[in-house]
Design a protein around this motif. Structure first.
Motif, PDB file in Angstrom:
ATOM      1  N   GLN A 394       7.732 -24.028  -1.465  1.00 14.89           N
ATOM      2  CA  GLN A 394       8.258 -23.166  -2.533  1.00 14.89           C
ATOM      3  C   GLN A 394       7.572 -21.802  -2.523  1.00 14.89           C
ATOM      4  O   GLN A 394       8.217 -20.769  -2.737  1.00 14.89           O
ATOM      5  CB  GLN A 394       8.086 -23.844  -3.895  1.00 14.89           C
ATOM      6  CG  GLN A 394       9.041 -25.024  -4.091  1.00 14.89           C
ATOM      7  CD  GLN A 394       8.692 -25.874  -5.302  1.00 14.89           C
ATOM      8  OE1 GLN A 394       7.546 -25.896  -5.755  1.00 14.89           O
ATOM      9  NE2 GLN A 394       9.681 -26.577  -5.831  1.00 14.89           N
ATOM     10  N   VAL A 395       6.287 -21.807  -2.266  1.00 10.94           N
ATOM     11  CA  VAL A 395       5.561 -20.533  -2.203  1.00 10.94           C
ATOM     12  C   VAL A 395       6.100 -19.697  -1.056  1.00 10.94           C
ATOM     13  O   VAL A 395       6.339 -18.489  -1.204  1.00 10.94           O
ATOM     14  CB  VAL A 395       4.036 -20.766  -2.054  1.00 10.94           C
ATOM     15  CG1 VAL A 395       3.319 -19.459  -1.735  1.00 10.94           C
ATOM     16  CG2 VAL A 395       3.470 -21.383  -3.324  1.00 10.94           C
ATOM     17  N   GLU A 396       6.323 -20.327   0.075  1.00 10.56           N
ATOM     18  CA  GLU A 396       6.843 -19.567   1.223  1.00 10.56           C
ATOM     19  C   GLU A 396       8.230 -18.997   0.922  1.00 10.56           C
ATOM     20  O   GLU A 396       8.524 -17.855   1.262  1.00 10.56           O
ATOM     21  CB  GLU A 396       6.895 -20.442   2.486  1.00 10.56           C
ATOM     22  CG  GLU A 396       5.525 -20.701   3.102  1.00 10.56           C
ATOM     23  CD  GLU A 396       4.734 -19.414   3.369  1.00 10.56           C
ATOM     24  OE1 GLU A 396       5.325 -18.464   3.915  1.00 10.56           O
ATOM     25  OE2 GLU A 396       3.547 -19.353   2.990  1.00 10.56           O
ATOM     26  N   ALA A 397       9.077 -19.807   0.298  1.00  9.89           N
ATOM     27  CA  ALA A 397      10.430 -19.322  -0.032  1.00  9.89           C
ATOM     28  C   ALA A 397      10.356 -18.168  -1.036  1.00  9.89           C
ATOM     29  O   ALA A 397      11.091 -17.183  -0.928  1.00  9.89           O
ATOM     30  CB  ALA A 397      11.275 -20.459  -0.603  1.00  9.89           C
ATOM     31  N   ALA A 398       9.452 -18.294  -2.000  1.00 14.92           N
ATOM     32  CA  ALA A 398       9.321 -17.237  -3.007  1.00 14.92           C
ATOM     33  C   ALA A 398       8.752 -15.967  -2.381  1.00 14.92           C
ATOM     34  O   ALA A 398       9.127 -14.853  -2.760  1.00 14.92           O
ATOM     35  CB  ALA A 398       8.433 -17.701  -4.160  1.00 14.92           C
ATOM     36  N   LYS A 399       7.858 -16.137  -1.419  1.00 17.55           N
ATOM     37  CA  LYS A 399       7.323 -14.959  -0.724  1.00 17.55           C
ATOM     38  C   LYS A 399       8.456 -14.236   0.014  1.00 17.55           C
ATOM     39  O   LYS A 399       8.530 -13.009   0.018  1.00 17.55           O
ATOM     40  CB  LYS A 399       6.231 -15.370   0.269  1.00 17.55           C
ATOM     41  CG  LYS A 399       4.895 -15.675  -0.395  1.00 17.55           C
ATOM     42  CD  LYS A 399       3.908 -16.370   0.543  1.00 17.55           C
ATOM     43  CE  LYS A 399       3.430 -15.506   1.686  1.00 17.55           C
ATOM     44  NZ  LYS A 399       2.417 -16.222   2.504  1.00 17.55           N
ATOM     45  N   GLN A 400       9.319 -15.027   0.608  1.00 11.76           N
ATOM     46  CA  GLN A 400      10.433 -14.419   1.335  1.00 11.76           C
ATOM     47  C   GLN A 400      11.355 -13.663   0.379  1.00 11.76           C
ATOM     48  O   GLN A 400      11.814 -12.568   0.673  1.00 11.76           O
ATOM     49  CB  GLN A 400      11.202 -15.514   2.097  1.00 11.76           C
ATOM     50  CG  GLN A 400      12.348 -15.010   2.941  1.00 11.76           C
ATOM     51  CD  GLN A 400      11.868 -14.226   4.179  1.00 11.76           C
ATOM     52  OE1 GLN A 400      10.728 -13.808   4.271  1.00 11.76           O
ATOM     53  NE2 GLN A 400      12.773 -14.035   5.116  1.00 11.76           N
TER      54      GLN A 400
END
Lengths: 544, 495
Positions: A394-400
């Protein structure tokens, strides 16, 4: 003709733009560490960005806004902002009136007529002028406007009248969403210098005199104390621009500048504002947070918020759960900074920085019967977010998603300049927000993001705000206080046919969990006011 | 945001049209990758054009100063104007929502998930005449596969082609999205101006789809969850390569993009689009009054029937400067109402002149509540008189000794407004889409500006004499309470 390259003018801009390409290239990411290549001879309060456009863009920020309004004269900064443009300036015998200003700027385009935005801590002027007309623009408009304002009484009366209509009619009765958003801003910041509308209050606007405007001008419109961002890199033109700023005013010593005072907040409180014509119910909550741009925890919290409720986007969890999966309304969002120009703006307008920030959630109007249920849902979402945090994925998706926002934040020269003004306000001229944005997002870890969620978000002390119709308010207040009559959509209203598929069963089970969630807002902490009682003065009737 | 008077109108031009409802003749692919015409005189960027065998037209506009950014836009030349079935208003806008729920690769939400994975800002809007999809992303995301932190993703070209060619979605998803539109309706109709436009439209256009607003009537919006079949029919009618274009603006190389686009879209089958009749509208409209529930500042709207837009014609050039002549800060009428008499607190144009079929120009004023409480409807009548007289006086525009000079200043303003507006890749694509549709001419903006340059004061007179008269006029009012019968705006000549 238009897009010629102007020699060395590319320096800062090309750097800034190259960073857009940082997305995936480590080599380019490394560039961000060096900060913007500002020309050494520029004063500390000036930033320039090169542009191939045949038009110059100029933005000038006065470091004072409505928080500087004198006591009982709320609206001084706002009236002054408009009076600088429309109150006449130059030679008192042959003043540049608003009509004359329109005539002078007309051939240069609509954007050459200066715009002003008065916020709680800043007043920002912006304009876009053809290059070849710029010397004339400075001589006939900018310089006399900033240095020889006339504050014509008749114009003050006209502008005051319009400002009062803006509150009494437009804001209170015509724009339900804006009413809720601006009322929350007052409600959360109550008891501080920021606790009244930037545009003023009815009582305050009525009390402002011409002398008040002059005094405010003298104290706050002072060149060394203003920030300038422009798409001008030619030294001669830049010098001309800077020569137009007022220097005779005294200016406030740094110690007199209004300091942010964090409002105190305990327990759960609810303000219900009623409109006679509200056909649905809007829901908000907020609480102050100490994080602002430039703080180490800013970017972790930014990414966390993107995941929870990024503005006007289907990516956020609130949006997915309340609008997309259940169809209750048009959108559901959360914020870690004050976000001006809602409900219209898709992206935050730069040039609206603040020292005192707060976290907030905005649930766009839902059908009246579901207001109590959705109030529970939004609080549960926040609570659950804090308890469970975000997974690595989720953190990676939000960073994107956060890096995508970079595109929108930086999509025009005007926005880039506005962010540079904000950088100076926040003391981060050498760590420019947009320039470092992608690199700052890329380096975040899930641990940092989750730590920021735990550290700054909470559900123990909340201010809720609801805008609904007069006929609903009393019952809604009682229902919330007594935890009764919690109504969600039925399976039929959700268009679920029997037997419900597993994902819909899960959704319905989630609804039950929301219904059972306790809001804990005692009746004595709930205040109901009519829209016409709002913004009368700094106080909200019935709210201590 | 900047407040552009004419610029704002131009922005709204997104409210443009599908000039020809007939099928565009199928053409063979043009293989030469070069600008379609010699370099533009006014529009500052080169335009590369190509038409696929199925009629899909592609415009690529390289704008290298927007480093690594690109708007990959698809204007569909259909909007609420194409909703001809009674009880089924709002479908164009509903479909704009639905398009985001495409099940790419058979996965629910698959399309949007992939766009998110790529890091693509994705939005759209609907107007009377056009529906505009405008994903905005980093240039390297156009052609896939793209490696992302969440794994590989197809490029934006493939994802967009997939949803336009081969939209998949489930009926339940459709119903939920239809519910979200109701939320949008609720939001919009807390604005008095919207309510007035909703009620004035059917009076002005009883026979044409312009008689309903873009979002549709509340009854229809509430029934949208049941409009599955009608919505699909709308999609099949208008989402076809011959009624759509691709306009790509950004830091891109057309020579690299054309083959990828052709590969993704070549198998999209065209179908003929239905013709929208342009019925004769009556000219004996009754005044419209809205009784607003709360005590708000009264509103007055004066509308005139106006012609369809045809870029390059003197009439359409006049239409582009009307805003400047009537409701800009320098306009005599604006100054009279706002500054000299101070009888209104705002005065603006609410419509775009860039319309496929004959439509209207809507002038809106906000009045003083205080004075209204004192003087009642007589006061509203006085403002109506001023607006009508000021507007209709344009038929004598050329008799003003300063007319020629004023018009030259306005021409300069219009050009600078266009330039100021092209400050993002999105706004460049939108402006192009708005005007390109009419004749599918990539150099339409030059044609348009040339026609403005050639305007003469007498053109204003002619336009005003033809359209700004009693027969073409409609008046709307809004305040708290009913319209008093004795002081209701009359349809008599006010002079």
């Amino acid at each position: 003709m238009k897009k010629t390259v102007h020699g060395t003018q590319y320096s800062v801009l090309s750097f800034l733009l190259v960073l857009v390409g940082v997305t995936l290239s480590p080599a380019q990411q490394a560039l961000t560490k060096h900060g913007p290549a500002a020309a050494p001879e520029l004063p500390a309060n000036v930033v320039t960005l090169a542009s191939p456009s045949p038009l110059y863009e100029v933005q000038i920020m006065v470091r004072a806004g409505s928080a500087e309004d004198p006591r009982g004269k709320q609206g001084t900064a706002s009236l002054l902002g408009r009076m600088m443009l429309e109150g006449g300036f130059g030679d008192p015998k042959y003043p540049v009136t608003k009509e004359k200003l329109a005539e002078i700027t007309r051939p240069w385009g609509e954007a050459a007529y200066p715009q002003v935005r008065v916020e709680k801590e800043t007043t920002t002027f912006s304009m876009t002028v053809p290059r070849d007309a710029f010397p004339q623009f400075v001589a006939r408009v900018l310089k006399p406007m900033f240095t020889q304002p006339l504050f014509l009484q008749a114009e003050l009366e006209r502008i005051r009248k319009e400002a009062l209509v803006g509150i009494r009619s437009n804001l209170r009765f015509e724009q339900q969403e804006q009413l809720g958003l601006l009322a929350l801003d007052d409600y959360v910041l109550q008891g501080t210098a920021f606790g009244h509308l930037a545009q003023g209050t009815v009582e305050g606007l009525q009390a402002v005199t011409r002398d008040d405007l002059q005094a405010y001008y003298k104290q706050n419109y002072h060149a060394p104390d203003m920030f300038v961002a422009a798409s001008i890199t030619d030294p001669g033109t830049l010098k001309l621009l800077l020569s137009s700023l007022p220097t005779s005013a005294g200016g406030p010593p740094e110690s007199r500048r209004t300091k942010a005072t964090t409002p105190t907040l305990t327990g759960h409180r609810l303000l219900i504002i009623t409109q006679p014509n509200a056909i649905a119910t809007g829901l908000h909550l907020g609480f102050p947070i100490p994080v602002r741009r430039g703080d180490p925890d800013y970017w972790p919290l930014f990414v966390a918020n993107v995941f929870l409720g990024v503005h006007r986007d289907s990516f956020g969890r609130l949006y997915k759960d309340i609008r997309e999966e259940r169809g209750y309304n048009y959108g559901d969002y959360s914020y870690i900074e004050y976000y001006a120009a809602r409900p219209y703006a898709l992206f935050p307008p730069p040039g609206t920085p603040r020292d005192q920030q707060y976290f907030s959630m905005w649930i766009r109007p839902v059908g009246h019967p579901y207001a109590h249920f959705i109030l529970k849902a939004m609080t549960w979402e926040l609570d659950n977010f804090i308890k469970n945090g975000m997974t690595r994925e989720q953190v990676e998706a939000a960073k994107q998603k956060a890096r995508t926002l970079y595109l929108n934040y930086a999509d025009s020269k005007g926005r880039q300049l506005g962010y540079r003004l904000d950088d100076m306000f926040y003391g981060m001229k050498d760590h420019a927000y947009l320039v470092d944005m992608l690199a700052n997002i890329d380096r975040l870890t899930a641990e940092q993001v989750n730590a920021a969620i735990k550290k700054y978000l909470q559900v123990a002390n909340l201010k809720y705000l609801i805008v609904t119709s007069e006929s609903m308010a009393q019952k809604l207040a009682d229902d919330i206080a007594t935890d009764s009559n919690v109504q969600s959509k039925t399976p039929a209203e959700y268009h679920i046919s029997e037997p419900a598929p597993p994902e819909k069963q899960k959704m319905l089970a989630q609804d039950e969990e929301w219904k059972a969630y306790k809001l804990k807002i005692p009746r004595e902490n709930i205040t109901i006011v009519k829209a016409e009682q709002m913004f009368e003065s700094s106080a909200i009737p019935g709210v201590k | 945001m900047k407040h552009l008077s004419l610029g704002a109108a131009v922005c709204l031009l997104l409210l443009a049209l599908s000039a020809s409802a007939q099928v565009v003749p199928q053409r063979r692919s043009v293989l030469a990758h070069k600008p379609a015409k010699p370099p533009a005189k006014f529009f500052p960027y080169p335009i590369y054009e190509r038409t696929l065998g199925n009629g899909l037209r592609i415009l690529i506009v390289p704008t290298p100063e927007f480093k690594n950014m690109v708007s990959y836009t698809t204007p569909v030349f259909a909007g609420s104007r194409n909703e001809t079935e009674k009880g089924k208003t709002g479908l164009a806008h509903l479909f704009e929502h639905i398009m985001f729920r495409h099940e790419y690769n058979g996965v629910a939400g698959g399309y949007q998930d992939m766009m998110d994975r790529l890091g693509c800002y994705n939005n759209a809007f609907t107007s009377y005449d056009i529906t505009f999809y405008h994903p905005f992303t980093f240039a390297q995301n156009l052609v896939g596969p793209v490696q992302t932190p969440q794994g590989p993703a197809p490029g934006v070209i493939e994802l967009e082609a997939s949803r336009f060619k081969d939209l998949k979605l489930d009926q339940k998803t459709f119903q939920v999205e239809a519910g979200a539109v109701l939320g949008e309706y609720r939001r919009i109709y807390s604005f008095p101006a919207q309510k007035m436009i909703e009620q004035m439209s059917p009076v002005a256009f009883p026979n044409h789809p312009y008689g309903h607003t873009i979002i549709g009537y509340l009854d229809d919006v509430e029934k949208m969850p049941q409009a599955w079949d009608a919505a699909w029919q709308f999609f099949r009618n208008y989402y076809t390569p011959n009624d759509v274009a691709l306009i790509v603006v950004g830091d891109v190389n057309p020579h690299h993009l054309f083959p990828a686009i052709e590969k993704a879209y070549a198998d999209w089958k065209p179908v003929p689009t239905p013709k929208i009749p342009t019925p004769h509208e009556p000219r004996d409209e009754k005044p419209v009054h809205v009784d607003w529930e709360a005590e708000v500042a009264p509103r007055l709207m004066v509308a005139y029937h106006t012609p369809a837009f045809h870029p390059g014609t003197p009439e359409s050039a006049v239409a582009l400067v009307l805003d400047e002549l009537l409701t800009s800060r320098s306009a005599p009428l604006y100054q009279k109402l706002r500054y000299q008499k101070q009888s209104v607190t705002s005065f603006a144009t609410y419509t775009s002149p860039v319309s496929t079929d004959p439509h209207w120009m809507l002038l809106g004023a906000e009045l003083s509540l205080e004075r209204f409480q004192k003087d009642g409807a007589k006061y509203v009548d006085e403002v109506r008189y001023d607006i009508v007289n000021g507007t209709e006086a344009l038929k004598n525009f050329s008799k003003d000794p300063n007319a020629a000079r004023t018009l030259e200043v306005i021409k300069s303003k219009v050009k600078n407004d266009f330039l100021a507006q092209w400050d993002t890749t999105d706004s460049i694509a939108e402006t192009l889409a708005t005007f390109y549709r009419f004749n599918r001419d990539p150099h339409v903006l030059d044609t348009l500006l040339q026609s403005v340059e050639e305007l003469q004061p007498a053109d204003i007179d002619d336009y005003a004499a033809k359209y700004f008269n009693r027969e073409g006029r409609l008046v709307g009012t809004l305040w708290h309470g009913p319209q008093p019968p004795d002081t209701a705006p009359k349809k008599t000549e006010v002079r």
